[in-house]
Design a protein around this motif. Structure first.
Motif, PDB file in Angstrom:
ATOM      1  N   VAL A  44      10.723  51.212   0.803  1.00 48.67           N
ATOM      2  CA  VAL A  44      12.001  51.577   1.410  1.00 48.67           C
ATOM      3  C   VAL A  44      12.669  52.620   0.526  1.00 48.67           C
ATOM      4  O   VAL A  44      12.932  52.359  -0.657  1.00 48.67           O
ATOM      5  N   THR A  45      12.947  53.801   1.096  1.00 40.96           N
ATOM      6  CA  THR A  45      13.564  54.887   0.340  1.00 40.96           C
ATOM      7  C   THR A  45      14.727  55.487   1.128  1.00 40.96           C
ATOM      8  O   THR A  45      14.938  55.179   2.302  1.00 40.96           O
TER       9      THR A  45
ATOM     10  N   MET B  90      13.104  41.842   2.397  1.00 37.12           N
ATOM     11  CA  MET B  90      11.878  41.287   2.968  1.00 37.12           C
ATOM     12  C   MET B  90      10.745  42.297   2.964  1.00 37.12           C
ATOM     13  O   MET B  90       9.602  41.971   2.641  1.00 37.12           O
ATOM     14  N   ILE B  91      11.045  43.533   3.342  1.00 32.21           N
ATOM     15  CA  ILE B  91       9.999  44.561   3.369  1.00 32.21           C
ATOM     16  C   ILE B  91       9.418  44.784   1.977  1.00 32.21           C
ATOM     17  O   ILE B  91       8.195  44.854   1.795  1.00 32.21           O
ATOM     18  N   ARG B  92      10.271  44.875   0.991  1.00 35.64           N
ATOM     19  CA  ARG B  92       9.775  45.081  -0.371  1.00 35.64           C
ATOM     20  C   ARG B  92       8.940  43.899  -0.845  1.00 35.64           C
ATOM     21  O   ARG B  92       7.870  44.087  -1.432  1.00 35.64           O
ATOM     22  N   GLU B  93       9.405  42.694  -0.576  1.00 37.61           N
ATOM     23  CA  GLU B  93       8.658  41.506  -0.989  1.00 37.61           C
ATOM     24  C   GLU B  93       7.329  41.408  -0.237  1.00 37.61           C
ATOM     25  O   GLU B  93       6.348  40.864  -0.759  1.00 37.61           O
TER      26      GLU B  93
ATOM     27  N   SER C 196       8.773  51.441   5.500  1.00 37.33           N
ATOM     28  CA  SER C 196       7.422  51.468   6.065  1.00 37.33           C
ATOM     29  C   SER C 196       6.507  50.495   5.347  1.00 37.33           C
ATOM     30  O   SER C 196       6.876  49.865   4.356  1.00 37.33           O
ATOM     31  N   ASN C 197       5.281  50.431   5.851  1.00 36.04           N
ATOM     32  CA  ASN C 197       4.247  49.637   5.194  1.00 36.04           C
ATOM     33  C   ASN C 197       3.734  50.303   3.923  1.00 36.04           C
ATOM     34  O   ASN C 197       2.894  49.748   3.217  1.00 36.04           O
ATOM     35  N   GLY C 198       4.220  51.476   3.614  1.00 40.53           N
ATOM     36  CA  GLY C 198       3.785  52.230   2.437  1.00 40.53           C
ATOM     37  C   GLY C 198       2.712  53.237   2.772  1.00 40.53           C
ATOM     38  O   GLY C 198       2.743  54.382   2.306  1.00 40.53           O
ATOM     39  N   ALA C 199       1.765  52.861   3.604  1.00 44.05           N
ATOM     40  CA  ALA C 199       0.638  53.731   3.912  1.00 44.05           C
ATOM     41  C   ALA C 199       1.035  54.941   4.748  1.00 44.05           C
ATOM     42  O   ALA C 199       0.422  56.003   4.642  1.00 44.05           O
ATOM     43  N   ILE C 200       2.061  54.804   5.590  1.00 43.40           N
ATOM     44  CA  ILE C 200       2.504  55.936   6.422  1.00 43.40           C
ATOM     45  C   ILE C 200       3.810  56.522   5.913  1.00 43.40           C
ATOM     46  O   ILE C 200       4.461  57.293   6.615  1.00 43.40           O
ATOM     47  N   HIS C 201       4.187  56.174   4.687  1.00 46.17           N
ATOM     48  CA  HIS C 201       5.544  56.502   4.253  1.00 46.17           C
ATOM     49  C   HIS C 201       5.796  58.003   4.157  1.00 46.17           C
ATOM     50  O   HIS C 201       6.888  58.469   4.516  1.00 46.17           O
TER      51      HIS C 201
ATOM     52  N   ASP D 152      15.637  61.346   0.366  1.00 48.96           N
ATOM     53  CA  ASP D 152      14.998  62.131  -0.693  1.00 48.96           C
ATOM     54  C   ASP D 152      13.754  61.460  -1.249  1.00 48.96           C
ATOM     55  O   ASP D 152      13.148  61.964  -2.190  1.00 48.96           O
ATOM     56  N   GLY D 153      13.415  60.302  -0.701  1.00 44.10           N
ATOM     57  CA  GLY D 153      12.263  59.576  -1.201  1.00 44.10           C
ATOM     58  C   GLY D 153      12.557  58.727  -2.417  1.00 44.10           C
ATOM     59  O   GLY D 153      11.633  58.179  -3.028  1.00 44.10           O
ATOM     60  N   GLU D 154      13.840  58.603  -2.760  1.00 47.67           N
ATOM     61  CA  GLU D 154      14.225  57.766  -3.894  1.00 47.67           C
ATOM     62  C   GLU D 154      14.425  56.321  -3.416  1.00 47.67           C
ATOM     63  O   GLU D 154      14.668  56.073  -2.240  1.00 47.67           O
TER      64      GLU D 154
END
Length: 267
Positions: A232-233, A224-227, A250-255, A236-238
């Protein structure tokens, strides 16, 4: 028609199955329950968990009789197959809330192909909210949702999620410290799938753990988050997978800030 082309069918089946399990769970909510423990004193299970899983499996088997099913309770696999289609089920995510009469619990169902989610559904019956994700988008109660646009960590609300056992309370304390020192506010809901769904709809800006996670606690919400436009990582950020260690959503902006917080938990 190959399996990926059937993703719409799987999304519809995931929704029906999640609703079936949630209906069973709701019938026993706030009634007298026989509560058992599975390991930690806070890791509880009831007959309603087992009955809800049976209802979910029955719903899936009616449409996809040959697919493997991974689930939290007995009678289901515990490992996600690396190839082919499979289903991942949590009959009552948030059982500790459930047995205390708290409304934040639900049934989560995900469909995966080669280990990657193609659809998911989370039904939170006592809250009246149903989340679903698939090829047609991501929705709460049939209205499209998206992650928040919060970019300032000091304005963000973040949840440390999953459960740190009594032998890991230093990490629990560290996770809490990292969140409260870096971000504007903190929440903890006691249901991983509800937490992930709340990130997807923008009610939270992120959620984090440094721990290995169970697939039934995570995959539907991650889909759901990705869609919904989030990120989501692993630690290691992978790109996160069902067998990753740690989960940073996260929402991406604060990742980047959230990833730093996750990496600092073990320091």
């Amino acid at each position: 028609m190959d399996e990926l082309e059937r993703a719409d069918e799987r999304a519809a089946c995931a929704l029906r199955a999640a609703r079936a399990g949630a209906s069973v769970a709701e019938e026993s909510f706030r009634t007298t329950l026989d509560v058992e423990t599975k390991g930690e004193k806070t890791d509880v299970v009831t007959q309603a968990d087992r009955d809800a899983q049976d209802a979910v499996i029955e719903a899936i088997r009616g449409e996809f009789p040959d697919d493997p099913i991974v689930g939290e309770e007995e009678g289901a696999l515990k490992e996600v197959p690396e190839s082919g289609p499979a289903w991942i089920v949590d009959p009552i995510d948030g059982t500790s809330n459930y047995v205390r009469g708290l409304r934040i619990f639900g049934t989560a169902v995900a469909a995966v192909i080669d280990g990657e989610p193609v659809a998911g559904a989370i039904d939170l019956p006592a809250l009246g909210d149903t989340y679903r994700a698939g090829p047609s988008g991501v929705y709460r109660n049939d209205r499209g949702i998206s992650v928040s646009e919060t970019a300032d960590p000091e304005a963000a609300t973040v949840s440390p999620t999953f459960w740190w056992g009594f032998d890991q309370r230093d990490q629990y304390a560290a996770a809490t410290r990292e969140v409260v020192e870096r971000f504007g506010d903190m929440r903890r809901f006691g249901s991983a799938q509800a937490t992930l769904a709340t990130v997807a709809c923008g009610g939270l800006d992120g959620t984090v753990t440094n721990l290995p996670t169970n697939s039934w606690d995570t995959v539907a919400g991650v889909a759901m988050i990705r869609e919904a436009g989030g990120t989501v990582t692993d630690l290691d950020g992978e790109r996160w997978r069902h067998d990753s260690v740690g989960l940073v959503a996260s929402n991406g902006a604060i990742h980047e800030e959230l990833l730093e917080a996750a990496q600092a938990i073990d320091d």
